[in-house]
Structure formats: C-alpha cells, structure tokens
Design a protein around this motif. Structure first.
Motif, PDB file in Angstrom:
ATOM      1  N   SER A  88     -10.314  -1.869  12.361  1.00 30.41           N
ATOM      2  CA  SER A  88     -11.166  -1.322  11.312  1.00 30.41           C
ATOM      3  C   SER A  88     -10.653   0.036  10.835  1.00 30.41           C
ATOM      4  CB  SER A  88     -12.612  -1.174  11.815  1.00 30.41           C
ATOM      5  OG  SER A  88     -12.709  -0.117  12.762  1.00 30.41           O
ATOM      6  N   GLU A  89     -11.087   0.415   9.634  1.00 35.11           N
ATOM      7  CA  GLU A  89     -10.725   1.716   9.087  1.00 35.11           C
ATOM      8  C   GLU A  89     -11.221   2.832   9.991  1.00 35.11           C
ATOM      9  OE1 GLU A  89     -12.890   1.003   5.627  1.00 35.11           O
ATOM     10  OE2 GLU A  89     -11.258   0.099   4.480  1.00 35.11           O
ATOM     11  N   TYR A  90     -12.415   2.656  10.533  1.00 40.27           N
ATOM     12  CA  TYR A  90     -13.010   3.660  11.424  1.00 40.27           C
ATOM     13  C   TYR A  90     -12.162   3.853  12.679  1.00 40.27           C
ATOM     14  CZ  TYR A  90     -16.231   5.708  14.819  1.00 40.27           C
ATOM     15  OH  TYR A  90     -16.789   6.503  15.787  1.00 40.27           O
ATOM     16  N   ASP A  91     -11.775   2.742  13.328  1.00 42.19           N
ATOM     17  CA  ASP A  91     -10.977   2.844  14.550  1.00 42.19           C
ATOM     18  C   ASP A  91      -9.603   3.434  14.260  1.00 42.19           C
ATOM     19  OD1 ASP A  91     -12.911   1.879  16.282  1.00 42.19           O
ATOM     20  OD2 ASP A  91     -12.330  -0.211  15.986  1.00 42.19           O
ATOM     21  N   TYR A  92      -9.045   3.121  13.106  1.00 44.22           N
ATOM     22  CA  TYR A  92      -7.749   3.691  12.717  1.00 44.22           C
ATOM     23  C   TYR A  92      -7.883   5.209  12.558  1.00 44.22           C
ATOM     24  CZ  TYR A  92      -3.313   4.137  10.176  1.00 44.22           C
ATOM     25  OH  TYR A  92      -2.042   4.496   9.783  1.00 44.22           O
ATOM     26  N   TRP A  93      -8.968   5.634  11.902  1.00 42.15           N
ATOM     27  CA  TRP A  93      -9.216   7.065  11.722  1.00 42.15           C
ATOM     28  C   TRP A  93      -9.373   7.752  13.080  1.00 42.15           C
ATOM     29  CZ3 TRP A  93     -12.702  10.849  12.896  1.00 42.15           C
ATOM     30  CH2 TRP A  93     -12.722  12.000  12.101  1.00 42.15           C
TER      31      TRP A  93
ATOM     32  N   LEU B  15      -3.706   7.090   3.204  1.00 39.34           N
ATOM     33  CA  LEU B  15      -2.459   6.439   2.811  1.00 39.34           C
ATOM     34  C   LEU B  15      -2.525   4.926   3.028  1.00 39.34           C
ATOM     35  CD1 LEU B  15       0.386   8.827   4.075  1.00 39.34           C
ATOM     36  CD2 LEU B  15       0.001   8.071   1.722  1.00 39.34           C
ATOM     37  N   LEU B  16      -3.137   4.513   4.129  1.00 41.66           N
ATOM     38  CA  LEU B  16      -3.170   3.086   4.466  1.00 41.66           C
ATOM     39  C   LEU B  16      -4.333   2.364   3.799  1.00 41.66           C
ATOM     40  CD1 LEU B  16      -2.108   0.670   6.111  1.00 41.66           C
ATOM     41  CD2 LEU B  16      -3.551   1.444   8.009  1.00 41.66           C
ATOM     42  N   HIS B  17      -5.538   2.928   3.875  1.00 42.05           N
ATOM     43  CA  HIS B  17      -6.736   2.218   3.439  1.00 42.05           C
ATOM     44  C   HIS B  17      -7.342   2.755   2.142  1.00 42.05           C
ATOM     45  CE1 HIS B  17      -6.832  -0.221   7.025  1.00 42.05           C
ATOM     46  NE2 HIS B  17      -6.848   0.846   7.816  1.00 42.05           N
ATOM     47  N   GLY B  18      -6.811   3.852   1.625  1.00 43.06           N
ATOM     48  CA  GLY B  18      -7.386   4.425   0.413  1.00 43.06           C
ATOM     49  C   GLY B  18      -8.373   5.533   0.742  1.00 43.06           C
TER      50      GLY B  18
ATOM     51  N   LYS C 107       0.814  -1.217   0.000  1.00 47.08           N
ATOM     52  CA  LYS C 107       0.000   0.000   0.000  1.00 47.08           C
ATOM     53  C   LYS C 107       0.850   1.271   0.000  1.00 47.08           C
ATOM     54  CE  LYS C 107      -3.808  -2.303   2.387  1.00 47.08           C
ATOM     55  NZ  LYS C 107      -4.799  -2.233   3.481  1.00 47.08           N
ATOM     56  N   PHE C 108       2.102   1.143   0.381  1.00 46.75           N
ATOM     57  CA  PHE C 108       2.964   2.311   0.490  1.00 46.75           C
ATOM     58  C   PHE C 108       4.070   2.348  -0.560  1.00 46.75           C
ATOM     59  CE2 PHE C 108       1.012   1.989   4.633  1.00 46.75           C
ATOM     60  CZ  PHE C 108       0.842   3.307   5.039  1.00 46.75           C
ATOM     61  N   LEU C 109       4.430   1.192  -1.107  1.00 49.20           N
ATOM     62  CA  LEU C 109       5.565   1.111  -2.021  1.00 49.20           C
ATOM     63  C   LEU C 109       5.157   0.474  -3.339  1.00 49.20           C
ATOM     64  CD1 LEU C 109       8.200  -0.263   0.532  1.00 49.20           C
ATOM     65  CD2 LEU C 109       7.882   2.124  -0.150  1.00 49.20           C
TER      66      LEU C 109
ATOM     67  N   ALA D 245      -4.795   2.594  25.405  1.00 49.51           N
ATOM     68  CA  ALA D 245      -5.447   1.819  26.466  1.00 49.51           C
ATOM     69  C   ALA D 245      -6.271   0.685  25.882  1.00 49.51           C
ATOM     70  CB  ALA D 245      -6.327   2.737  27.310  1.00 49.51           C
ATOM     71  N   GLY D 246      -6.713   0.877  24.647  1.00 49.54           N
ATOM     72  CA  GLY D 246      -7.517  -0.153  23.997  1.00 49.54           C
ATOM     73  C   GLY D 246      -6.700  -1.203  23.268  1.00 49.54           C
ATOM     74  N   GLY D 247      -5.365  -1.079  23.301  1.00 47.12           N
ATOM     75  CA  GLY D 247      -4.511  -2.053  22.635  1.00 47.12           C
ATOM     76  C   GLY D 247      -3.718  -1.420  21.505  1.00 47.12           C
ATOM     77  N   ALA D 248      -3.027  -2.266  20.739  1.00 52.95           N
ATOM     78  CA  ALA D 248      -2.185  -1.793  19.646  1.00 52.95           C
ATOM     79  C   ALA D 248      -3.036  -1.282  18.489  1.00 52.95           C
ATOM     80  CB  ALA D 248      -1.270  -2.919  19.169  1.00 52.95           C
ATOM     81  N   MET D 249      -2.527  -0.251  17.813  1.00 54.63           N
ATOM     82  CA  MET D 249      -3.186   0.279  16.626  1.00 54.63           C
ATOM     83  C   MET D 249      -2.607  -0.441  15.404  1.00 54.63           C
ATOM     84  SD  MET D 249      -5.484   2.537  17.395  1.00 54.63           S
ATOM     85  CE  MET D 249      -5.915   1.450  18.757  1.00 54.63           C
ATOM     86  N   TRP D 250      -3.244  -1.552  15.032  1.00 56.36           N
ATOM     87  CA  TRP D 250      -2.737  -2.400  13.960  1.00 56.36           C
ATOM     88  C   TRP D 250      -2.929  -1.757  12.592  1.00 56.36           C
ATOM     89  CZ3 TRP D 250       0.120  -6.031  15.962  1.00 56.36           C
ATOM     90  CH2 TRP D 250      -0.217  -6.566  17.215  1.00 56.36           C
ATOM     91  N   LEU D 251      -2.079  -2.125  11.640  1.00 58.04           N
ATOM     92  CA  LEU D 251      -2.172  -1.593  10.289  1.00 58.04           C
ATOM     93  C   LEU D 251      -3.029  -2.464   9.374  1.00 58.04           C
ATOM     94  CD1 LEU D 251       1.498  -0.347   9.657  1.00 58.04           C
ATOM     95  CD2 LEU D 251      -0.460   0.887  10.636  1.00 58.04           C
ATOM     96  N   ASN D 252      -3.155  -3.746   9.686  1.00 57.09           N
ATOM     97  CA  ASN D 252      -3.982  -4.628   8.853  1.00 57.09           C
ATOM     98  C   ASN D 252      -5.458  -4.426   9.168  1.00 57.09           C
ATOM     99  OD1 ASN D 252      -1.556  -5.566   7.935  1.00 57.09           O
ATOM    100  ND2 ASN D 252      -1.944  -7.730   8.414  1.00 57.09           N
ATOM    101  N   LYS D 253      -6.251  -4.349   8.133  1.00 56.29           N
ATOM    102  CA  LYS D 253      -7.678  -4.088   8.287  1.00 56.29           C
ATOM    103  C   LYS D 253      -8.386  -5.188   9.066  1.00 56.29           C
ATOM    104  CE  LYS D 253     -11.804  -3.103   5.489  1.00 56.29           C
ATOM    105  NZ  LYS D 253     -12.313  -2.945   4.098  1.00 56.29           N
ATOM    106  N   ASP D 254      -7.907  -6.428   8.959  1.00 56.65           N
ATOM    107  CA  ASP D 254      -8.564  -7.512   9.689  1.00 56.65           C
ATOM    108  C   ASP D 254      -8.252  -7.481  11.185  1.00 56.65           C
ATOM    109  OD1 ASP D 254      -5.919  -8.200   9.469  1.00 56.65           O
ATOM    110  OD2 ASP D 254      -6.257 -10.218   8.674  1.00 56.65           O
ATOM    111  N   ARG D 255      -7.309  -6.639  11.596  1.00 53.06           N
ATOM    112  CA  ARG D 255      -6.999  -6.482  13.015  1.00 53.06           C
ATOM    113  C   ARG D 255      -7.570  -5.197  13.603  1.00 53.06           C
ATOM    114  NH1 ARG D 255      -2.741  -9.471  15.087  1.00 53.06           N
ATOM    115  NH2 ARG D 255      -3.517  -8.665  17.060  1.00 53.06           N
TER     116      ARG D 255
END
Length: 530
Positions: A361-366, A417-420, A215-217, A349-359
């Motif tokens: 969601s796009e909403y939570d990443y935003w 950049l990550l999810h489009g 997605k980046f390269l 506090a809610g855990g790691a901010m994962w880059l994979n969508k299956d870990r």
C-alpha cells in the motif's frame, strides 16, 4: 675463470638472448594486433573515495580483464610492491581528475548524488555525452531487469532513478526486460540456483514489472526514432529465444574464455561455498554480454548501466561489441546500496518493499521511508528524491526532532515519485488519526491496504490470523500468531488476545469497515462487502 664459470655465463647469456628474442617477437605481434584493432580496451575508473588498496586491486583487475580472449593477452609482468603502489596512486589521481572534470550534466548528477561507482573510459564517455548535448542529440543507454517476480522492489529503485536522471538530461533510456534471461536465472549474489520459471509465469511477471516504469519515464511511440529522449522498453526474448545454438557458439563463443569467466566474483563465491553451479547459469554472463551487442545494433545503445555486482558481465559486453562490430561502448555502475546497519536495501523484517500498489500500500511504502535511520536520511534524499542538492545539504546538520522532519520529507518525496503527490493527504490524515489523535479514523483509512470480506464470510467468521496475512501485516500464520501472543495485534484500539479469534458481523459494530493494527505503525482495513 674456470670452465664451470665460463659455461654458466655462456648459458645465462644464451637464455637472456632467447628471452629477449621472444619478447621482441611478442612485442611486434602485439603492435600488429593493436594496429588492426579499431578501439583500445576500456580504461576503468573506480570509486574516488575507495582506499588505496582498492585501486591496487583494481589495477590488477584492469590488467587481467582487459581482453575476453587470451589469444591477444600478454603475460603479466612481474612488478614490485613499490611499482604497484605508484600505479595505485596514479590511478587514484587519474580517477579524481576525471571525476572533477566532468562536463555532462548526467555524469555530474551521477557523481554529485552518489550514483557513480565504476565506469569504463569515463573521460571519453563524458565527451560523447557532452557532444550529443551540444547538438541537441541523445545517447541511448540501457538497464536490464529480469522478470523474477510480478513486481520490482525498492532494491531496483536506484536503477530506475538512474534512468530517470538520464532522460531528464536529454538522453534516451532503454528498459530491457529479461524475458529470455529470466529462463536462465542470474547467479550473481546467489548461494543456489534460482527456481526455473515457466513461460506463463515470466509473462505474468513481465506484465507486472513493466507498469512501474511508466511512473518514472516518458515513453514514445517510435522505438526506432533517432535523436529522441523518449524511453523505449524492449524484451531480450525477441532475439535470444531465436538463436541457433551451434551458430551462436561459433560466432561468439571464441570471444570468451573459461579462465576469465571463472574469475568472476559471482562464480568464485558459488564455488567457494561448494554450491552447485549449473552450466545453464554459467551461460548467463554470455547472454548478458550479447544483449549489449544486440541493443547497439538495433537501437544504437552506447552505454550499459547497472549495479556494481554486474561489473564483470558489463565489461564483457563492452569488449564483445568492440571485438565483433568495432563498436565504442561504455559501462557505468552504481554502488550496491545497503542501510547503515549493513542490511540489503529493499528488504525488511516484514518482507520486501514492493513498488506495485497491489503488492504494497501507499501508506506502508511511505512508512518504509519514514522509518529510515538517522544516518541514512541525507544519503537517501540524494539517491531517491529529486530535491535540489542545496536543500538536502541544509539538512545534513539536523538532529533530534529536526531529523524526523527530514525523514518525513524523504517519505513524502519518495512516495510522490512512485504513487503521485495526491496520495500524501490521505497518508498524513491516517497518521494523524492513528498516532496523533487528530481527525476521525473513519475519514483517514484511504491510504491503508484494504481487503474485503463478504456478508456470508462475516456471518461465519474469518480468523484474524488469516486477515493479518492477507493484509500483508504478517508474512505467515505463524508470524500472525506470534503477533497476537506478543500483544501487538489490535482490532481498532482493542487488543486481540486469542489467536483463534474470528472477525464476524458483530465485530464491524454496524460499520462498513474495521482497522486491524500490527504494532504501532502498521495497519490495514477490512471492508464488509455487501
């Protein structure tokens, strides 16, 4: 003059003459060593904004860490505090001059956006990159990622952005997956040994983390092509797992000393805490150094990139290449990113901010980026977006409601950049319906994390605490119970008060899905699967 005084002077003169003779021999030996060495040891450039005490410490580091082997190292000369202060001031001036004089677009970007922390021979690296750019050629640089989980998190995003800037400047990024080093475990920053991973888990994790780089390269089909900026992905398991132990020790072990390895910060911290430090982990730094040598041989990698916590290991790779192959190699680090309150980047506090969508969601990443503190917004816009610096600088003076607009810009650009960019519409619709009374909720859950329950499960009833955990709205059942007890758990707009309550068919109210909410800004969807 009495006899005692004469004897004392004679002895002193003899000692001085002997010391001078030894010094002359050592100096001649050093000259012979330098004359037969292809390249000089790296000059180290540190961060410009560091206080003078940093440069004094760095000067000591430079003297004691130039050589991997003590065979060629000279004894450190005694210096006065005035000498050290003068050296520190000179180093700071040289550093500032080198940074201000950069010609390479890549290094200028690193400097201006806040990525550049330490570098070996910065001026020489600038010349190498600039020369290649003038000939429309590329320089290959690599960055390593161990497969310790099936997804990278936001803490790795800084490194990915460096590779992206490298490629956009016309140079070739090499993504090194640590399939072999993941079997050892990087001890850097760890209080205890990592859990040893099986080959099957490492393979699964490798497949998981590899997806995000697409997605980046931009990757090409020919990993051996010269002069191209197409990215390459390689795995150090291809060469490390086939090494023969005794041959490796004889060929490369002589270039490392226990004395120097014990001076590494990762080693000292572990020993100071009296935490067990296995021989397996102790070898990690040697394997990382050898990776650089191997990547230079296979792909002409000239530059290693990484976080500042890897600096010692990276210097070892530069020196190993110089000693074994006479290669002119470079190392450049970025600062370790923490938030303004001192917390490690990528963890909440809610855990790691994962880059994979299956870990995640796009909403939570935003939402993660939208929740950035006021003090971090401009810095993160420079590091994690590609907005022009002029546009970002205009936001530096924003306050009040305007700073919240800057946070939305950060969230939009980082998520795009990550999810489009196409996912942003659904995210904004969700926010409008959930928090601003905008569009209907039925039309705005597309951006939320989603799980499914079957008709049979709904008929029997599924506990809400289990659903909150599956949706990632709670890290454990215990946390989900606390959420319910604290009044932060909702089914739609209705508060869930019973921690043993279940979602059954009636809870869907004739709809195909329901929304579970944790607090004011986190939500997920449970969909009934017919």
């Amino acid at each position: 003059m009495n006899l005692k005084m004469a004897a004392y002077i004679t002895a002193t003169m003899a000692t001085t003459a002997s010391a001078f003779s030894r010094s002359t021999v050592l100096t001649a030996a050093r000259r012979r060593t330098i004359a037969t060495t292809t390249h000089a040891a790296p000059r180290i450039v540190g961060r410009r904004s560091a206080p003078s005490s940093f440069f004094s410490a760095r000067t000591k580091f430079e003297r004691s860490h130039r050589l991997l082997s003590t065979a060629e190292a000279q004894a450190p000369a005694e210096t006065s505090s005035a000498d050290e202060e003068t050296s520190s001031s000179s180093s700071e001036d040289d550093d500032a001059l080198a940074r201000a004089s950069l010609k390479s677009p890549f290094l200028q970007t690193m400097r201006d956006r806040g990525f550049l922390f330490q570098c070996t021979n910065l001026s020489d690296l600038d010349d190498l990159l600039t020369s290649a750019e003038s000939k429309s050629e590329s320089v290959s640089a690599y960055l390593g990622f161990d497969a310790t989980a099936d997804s990278l998190h936001v803490g790795s995003l800084l490194q990915i952005m460096i590779l992206r800037h490298l490629q956009r400047s016309g140079h070739r990024p090499i993504v090194l997956i640590g399939g072999a080093t993941s079997k050892v475990g990087d001890p850097t920053g760890k209080d205890e040994s990592r859990v040893l991973l099986t080959d099957d888990i490492i393979k699964k994790n490798t497949d998981g983390i590899s997806k995000v780089f697409q997605k980046f390269l931009t990757f090409g089909n020919d990993a051996d092509a010269d002069g191209t900026a197409d990215a390459v992905m390689v795995n150090n398991d291809d060469w490390l797992s086939s090494l023969k132990y005794l041959e490796f020790l004889r060929d490369y072990g002589t270039h490392f000393t226990i004395n120097r390895m014990m001076s590494f910060e990762s080693v000292k911290q572990r020993l100071e805490r009296e935490a067990p430090f296995s021989f397996l982990e102790f070898n990690y730094m040697i394997l990382q150094a050898y990776d650089f040598l191997e990547l230079n041989r296979r792909y002409d990698a000239r530059l290693q990139l990484g976080g500042s916590d890897q600096w010692g290991n990276m210097i070892s790779g530069v020196e190993l290449g110089r000693r074994v192959d006479g290669a002119r190699l470079f190392a450049l680090t970025a600062p370790l990113i923490t938030t303004s309150d001192g917390k490690k980047m990528g963890k909440t506090a809610g855990g790691a901010m994962w880059l994979n969508k299956d870990r995640l969601s796009e909403y939570d990443y935003w939402q993660f980026w939208r929740n950035t503190s006021d003090e971090d917004v401009v810095r993160f816009l420079k590091l994690f977006t590609e907005l022009p610096l002029g546009d970002i600088e205009e936001m530096e003076g924003w306050t009040g409601a305007d700073i919240n607009k800057a946070k939305v810009v950060l969230a939009d650009e980082a998520t795009a950049l990550l999810h489009g960019r196409e996912c942003l519409g659904a995210i904004h619709d969700t926010i409008d319906s959930m928090f601003k009374g905008g569009k209907s909720a039925a039309a705005s859950t597309e951006g939320l994390n989603r799980i499914f329950v079957t008709a049979d499960e709904a008929a029997e009833g599924v506990k809400f605490i289990d659903l909150f955990v599956k949706l990632g709205l709670a890290n454990s059942k215990k946390e989900a119970r606390r959420l319910i007890q604290g009044g932060g758990a909702k089914l739609g707009e209705e508060k869930i008060s019973d921690e043993n309550a279940v979602l059954d068919a009636g809870g869907f109210g004739g709809n195909e899905e329901v929304t579970l909410r944790a607090g004011k800004k986190r939500a997920g969807v449970v969909e009934l699967k017919q």
